[in-house]
Write a protein that holds these residues in place. Structure first.
Motif, PDB file in Angstrom:
ATOM      1  N   ALA A  24       0.473  -1.038   0.049  1.00 15.44           N
ATOM      2  CA  ALA A  24       0.569   0.396   0.226  1.00 15.44           C
ATOM      3  C   ALA A  24       0.892   1.065   0.119  1.00 15.44           C
ATOM      4  CB  ALA A  24      -0.743   0.243   1.477  1.00 15.44           C
ATOM      5  N   VAL A  25       1.874   1.086   0.868  1.00 19.66           N
ATOM      6  CA  VAL A  25       2.694   2.615   0.849  1.00 19.66           C
ATOM      7  C   VAL A  25       3.737   2.677  -0.701  1.00 19.66           C
ATOM      8  CG1 VAL A  25       4.537   3.689   2.304  1.00 19.66           C
ATOM      9  CG2 VAL A  25       3.145   2.142   3.662  1.00 19.66           C
ATOM     10  N   ARG A  26       4.241   0.975  -1.239  1.00 24.32           N
ATOM     11  CA  ARG A  26       5.346   1.200  -1.944  1.00 24.32           C
ATOM     12  C   ARG A  26       4.574   1.814  -3.359  1.00 24.32           C
ATOM     13  NH1 ARG A  26       6.761  -3.907  -0.826  1.00 24.32           N
ATOM     14  NH2 ARG A  26       6.458  -4.138  -3.359  1.00 24.32           N
ATOM     15  N   SER A  27       2.541   1.174  -3.483  1.00 22.40           N
ATOM     16  CA  SER A  27       1.707   1.567  -4.455  1.00 22.40           C
ATOM     17  C   SER A  27       1.677   3.179  -4.339  1.00 22.40           C
ATOM     18  CB  SER A  27       0.353   1.134  -4.186  1.00 22.40           C
ATOM     19  OG  SER A  27      -0.411   1.407  -5.242  1.00 22.40           O
ATOM     20  N   GLU A  28       1.933   3.954  -3.606  1.00 21.48           N
ATOM     21  CA  GLU A  28       1.528   5.567  -2.518  1.00 21.48           C
ATOM     22  C   GLU A  28       2.111   6.785  -3.626  1.00 21.48           C
ATOM     23  OE1 GLU A  28       0.628   6.503   0.841  1.00 21.48           O
ATOM     24  OE2 GLU A  28      -1.614   5.444   0.719  1.00 21.48           O
ATOM     25  N   ARG A  29       3.007   5.658  -3.353  1.00 20.36           N
ATOM     26  CA  ARG A  29       4.396   6.263  -3.756  1.00 20.36           C
ATOM     27  C   ARG A  29       4.543   6.199  -5.334  1.00 20.36           C
ATOM     28  NH1 ARG A  29       9.740   4.513  -1.650  1.00 20.36           N
ATOM     29  NH2 ARG A  29      10.923   5.768  -3.030  1.00 20.36           N
ATOM     30  N   LEU A  30       5.097   5.114  -5.836  1.00 21.14           N
ATOM     31  CA  LEU A  30       4.780   4.819  -7.256  1.00 21.14           C
ATOM     32  C   LEU A  30       3.903   5.352  -8.377  1.00 21.14           C
ATOM     33  CD1 LEU A  30       6.477   3.380  -9.023  1.00 21.14           C
ATOM     34  CD2 LEU A  30       4.888   1.634  -9.212  1.00 21.14           C
ATOM     35  N   VAL A  31       2.529   5.822  -7.532  1.00 21.94           N
ATOM     36  CA  VAL A  31       1.464   6.526  -8.529  1.00 21.94           C
ATOM     37  C   VAL A  31       1.846   8.011  -8.642  1.00 21.94           C
ATOM     38  CG1 VAL A  31      -1.010   7.010  -7.984  1.00 21.94           C
ATOM     39  CG2 VAL A  31      -0.350   4.540  -8.045  1.00 21.94           C
ATOM     40  N   GLU A  45       5.115   9.156  -7.971  1.00 23.41           N
ATOM     41  CA  GLU A  45       5.668   9.395  -9.337  1.00 23.41           C
ATOM     42  C   GLU A  45       5.552   9.617 -10.307  1.00 23.41           C
ATOM     43  OE1 GLU A  45       9.126  10.391 -11.131  1.00 23.41           O
ATOM     44  OE2 GLU A  45       9.105  10.883  -9.598  1.00 23.41           O
ATOM     45  N   MET A  46       4.640   8.336 -11.027  1.00 19.70           N
ATOM     46  CA  MET A  46       4.363   7.925 -12.559  1.00 19.70           C
ATOM     47  C   MET A  46       2.959   8.732 -13.456  1.00 19.70           C
ATOM     48  SD  MET A  46       5.906   5.823 -13.529  1.00 19.70           S
ATOM     49  CE  MET A  46       7.799   6.297 -12.538  1.00 19.70           C
ATOM     50  N   GLY A  47       2.423   9.532 -12.296  1.00 17.50           N
ATOM     51  CA  GLY A  47       1.645  10.113 -12.232  1.00 17.50           C
ATOM     52  C   GLY A  47       2.321  11.939 -12.670  1.00 17.50           C
ATOM     53  N   ARG A  48       3.339  12.117 -12.922  1.00 17.32           N
ATOM     54  CA  ARG A  48       3.753  13.050 -13.606  1.00 17.32           C
ATOM     55  C   ARG A  48       4.066  12.516 -14.872  1.00 17.32           C
ATOM     56  NH1 ARG A  48       8.630  13.943  -8.960  1.00 17.32           N
ATOM     57  NH2 ARG A  48       7.771  14.053  -7.209  1.00 17.32           N
ATOM     58  N   ARG A  49       3.406  11.715 -15.280  1.00 16.79           N
ATOM     59  CA  ARG A  49       3.971  10.676 -16.670  1.00 16.79           C
ATOM     60  C   ARG A  49       3.292  10.354 -17.453  1.00 16.79           C
ATOM     61  NH1 ARG A  49       9.197   9.540 -17.550  1.00 16.79           N
ATOM     62  NH2 ARG A  49      10.514   9.707 -15.697  1.00 16.79           N
ATOM     63  N   GLY A  50       1.913  10.252 -16.870  1.00 13.84           N
ATOM     64  CA  GLY A  50       0.614  10.348 -17.643  1.00 13.84           C
ATOM     65  C   GLY A  50      -0.709   9.533 -16.416  1.00 13.84           C
ATOM     66  N   ALA A  51      -1.744   9.652 -17.220  1.00 13.87           N
ATOM     67  CA  ALA A  51      -3.149   9.147 -16.079  1.00 13.87           C
ATOM     68  C   ALA A  51      -2.435   8.238 -15.636  1.00 13.87           C
ATOM     69  CB  ALA A  51      -3.873   9.155 -16.968  1.00 13.87           C
ATOM     70  N   VAL A  52      -2.788   7.637 -14.534  1.00 10.45           N
ATOM     71  CA  VAL A  52      -2.414   6.587 -13.475  1.00 10.45           C
ATOM     72  C   VAL A  52      -3.413   6.384 -12.739  1.00 10.45           C
ATOM     73  CG1 VAL A  52      -1.094   5.925 -11.882  1.00 10.45           C
ATOM     74  CG2 VAL A  52      -0.212   7.122 -13.284  1.00 10.45           C
ATOM     75  N   SER A  53      -3.562   4.520 -13.267  1.00 12.15           N
ATOM     76  CA  SER A  53      -4.812   3.809 -12.094  1.00 12.15           C
ATOM     77  C   SER A  53      -3.791   2.617 -11.009  1.00 12.15           C
ATOM     78  CB  SER A  53      -6.295   3.414 -13.325  1.00 12.15           C
ATOM     79  OG  SER A  53      -5.429   2.337 -14.116  1.00 12.15           O
ATOM     80  N   VAL A  54      -4.782   1.820 -10.854  1.00 13.23           N
ATOM     81  CA  VAL A  54      -4.114   1.092  -9.650  1.00 13.23           C
ATOM     82  C   VAL A  54      -4.877  -0.534  -9.857  1.00 13.23           C
ATOM     83  CG1 VAL A  54      -3.355  -0.181  -7.625  1.00 13.23           C
ATOM     84  CG2 VAL A  54      -3.511   2.101  -8.217  1.00 13.23           C
ATOM     85  N   LEU A  55      -4.451  -1.486 -10.056  1.00  9.05           N
ATOM     86  CA  LEU A  55      -5.239  -2.928 -10.753  1.00  9.05           C
ATOM     87  C   LEU A  55      -5.493  -3.497  -9.233  1.00  9.05           C
ATOM     88  CD1 LEU A  55      -4.156  -4.705 -14.159  1.00  9.05           C
ATOM     89  CD2 LEU A  55      -6.104  -2.807 -13.418  1.00  9.05           C
ATOM     90  N   ASN A  56      -6.243  -3.977  -8.553  1.00  9.13           N
ATOM     91  CA  ASN A  56      -5.813  -5.362  -7.657  1.00  9.13           C
ATOM     92  C   ASN A  56      -5.837  -6.972  -7.880  1.00  9.13           C
ATOM     93  OD1 ASN A  56      -7.738  -7.197  -8.964  1.00  9.13           O
ATOM     94  ND2 ASN A  56      -9.667  -5.675  -7.614  1.00  9.13           N
ATOM     95  N   ALA A  57      -5.107  -7.500  -7.211  1.00  8.85           N
ATOM     96  CA  ALA A  57      -4.867  -8.375  -7.051  1.00  8.85           C
ATOM     97  C   ALA A  57      -5.448 -10.051  -8.485  1.00  8.85           C
ATOM     98  CB  ALA A  57      -4.965  -9.364  -5.836  1.00  8.85           C
ATOM     99  N   GLN A  58      -6.366  -9.630  -8.340  1.00  6.95           N
ATOM    100  CA  GLN A  58      -7.006 -10.382  -9.276  1.00  6.95           C
ATOM    101  C   GLN A  58      -6.911  -9.715 -11.219  1.00  6.95           C
ATOM    102  OE1 GLN A  58     -11.476 -10.841  -9.084  1.00  6.95           O
ATOM    103  NE2 GLN A  58     -11.665 -12.188 -10.099  1.00  6.95           N
TER     104      GLN A  58
END
Length: 404
Positions: free
Chosen positions: A251-258, A260-273
């Motif tokens: 959860a924490v690492r995902s927030e950091r990556l989102v 950073e990547m949000g500066r490059r384009g639209a970002v979303s997150v896929l769940n485990a399934q």
């Protein structure tokens, strides 16, 4: 080759006897596990088929030690079921070639290591050979060899474990493998960056890998490929970055990556399934599974060179592509001709790499160097090793190179 020419030994001693008899008689053997990868490499023309599918069973597994041993013909599904029951998994996420090749049967653990099959987690966990701790095999003279035991004459100093992985049954017949495993991650999320072109995606993946967020998978799906994942990516190119581990950590690492990547384009997150489905399809090259008459290449280059290779090829011929391993693994689907000479010329010009023809008809595979041609000194060394392990050349003749 008729059905009655297929030999199915159930013990290692039977394998040794079969190989020894074949060596003495000068008969060649087509060695396989479950046969799911028989369409890979150059076609083998042999007198007799030797299937390891009956040499099956887990011989040792201590979950607390994260180590398993199994006979070579053990179905991969049986291995994965035993691991899943203990919340563990193979480290290297092996590809299932059946969708891409249209093959049938059940993949075996020995066949997996013989072909050194790895998937998206190769980026962080290494190749299949990096998980292999020990092997037992029968050489081309019918002698049983094991790591830590008998040392073959004139091959002292060779790492037999690493040598057998990726040898495609041309040096010996694997009978047992010992390998390490890993705990299954508690949580998985995939960060998706949309609508980047290939060059922008290469930069984004490099940036993600440089962060201390422990990305375990990094791939880019251009528009021509992303739409084959349904409406998951809204018809846009998708750069996918996987995070695995403990739930709170992910959860924490995902927030950091989102962020950073949000500066490059639209970002979303896929769940485990959704993540599991996406990475399984990337692993098995599902975007290219439907059109089986089209040649498919597996090209390994520097991550920064992958998109340059595809751009150069698109100027000359029809090609579809997507990228794994941060862009360092390029899957190419050609329109008609494999274009082997042109492809390898561009790979060399971009700093070198390896191009393997994964899918083509038998006539094409017989006419082309399916595996990357070796430099002369390395080819000479390979021939000397082959001579030591299989002096009469009876094991899978011609599978990797033209038989002498």
């Amino acid at each position: 080759m008729s059905a009655d020419a297929i030999l199915n030994p159930k013990t290692e001693d039977e394998v040794a006897r079969i190989v020894r008899d074949a060596c003495e008689a000068g008969r060649t053997l087509a060695v396989s596990g479950g046969g799911t990868r028989s369409g890979l490499g150059r076609p083998v023309e042999a007198d007799t088929a030797l299937s390891l599918s009956k040499l099956s069973g887990v011989t040792n597994y201590d979950p607390s030690e994260l180590v398993m041993a199994a006979r070579a013909g053990t179905p991969l599904a049986e291995i994965e079921a035993a691991l899943a029951a203990n919340n563990q998994m193979l480290t290297f996420e092996p590809m299932d070639h059946r969708p891409l090749l249209g093959s049938e049967g059940a993949p075996t653990i020995g066949g997996l290591f013989a072909a050194n099959v790895s998937g998206p987690r190769r980026l962080s966990a290494g190749a299949a050979r990096d998980s292999l701790l020990g092997v037992r095999f029968v050489n081309g003279s019918g002698e049983i060899v094991k790591t830590g035991g008998r040392v073959m004459k004139n091959v002292t100093g060779l790492d037999l474990v690493k040598l057998m992985a990726g040898s495609w049954g041309t040096l010996g017949v694997l009978t047992e493998v010992i390998f390490k495993v890993l705990p299954r991650p508690e949580a998985t999320r995939t960060v998706v960056v949309r609508d980047l072109n290939d060059a922008e995606a290469a930069e984004a993946m490099a940036s993600a890998m440089a962060m201390s967020v422990e990305v375990s998978g990094a791939a880019h799906l251009p528009v021509s490929v992303s739409y084959k994942f349904g409406d998951l990516f809204d018809g846009q190119a998708a750069t996918v970055l996987r995070l695995e581990g403990l739930d709170a950590s992910v959860a924490v690492r995902s927030e950091r990556l989102v962020a950073e990547m949000g500066r490059r384009g639209a970002v979303s997150v896929l769940n485990a399934q959704a993540s599991a489905k996406v990475w399984r399809d990337i692993r098995d090259v599902m975007p290219f599974a439907a059109q089986r008459t089209k040649p498919v290449w597996r090209v390994s280059v520097a991550p920064s060179a992958g998109h340059q290779l595809v751009a150069a090829l698109r100027l000359q011929t029809g090609v579809d592509a997507f990228y794994d391993w941060q862009g360092g693994l390029v899957w190419l689907q050609m329109e008609a001709d494999p274009e082997a000479e042109m492809l390898r010329k561009y790979v060399k010009a971009l700093g070198g790499g390896h191009a393997t023809l994964v899918r083509a008809d038998a006539a094409t595979r017989a006419a082309l160097p399916v595996f990357e041609p070796q430099p002369a000194p390395l080819e000479a060394l390979s021939r000397r090793i082959k001579q030591q392990f299989d002096p009469r050349g009876i094991l899978n003749p011609g599978r990797m190179t033209v038989a002498p």
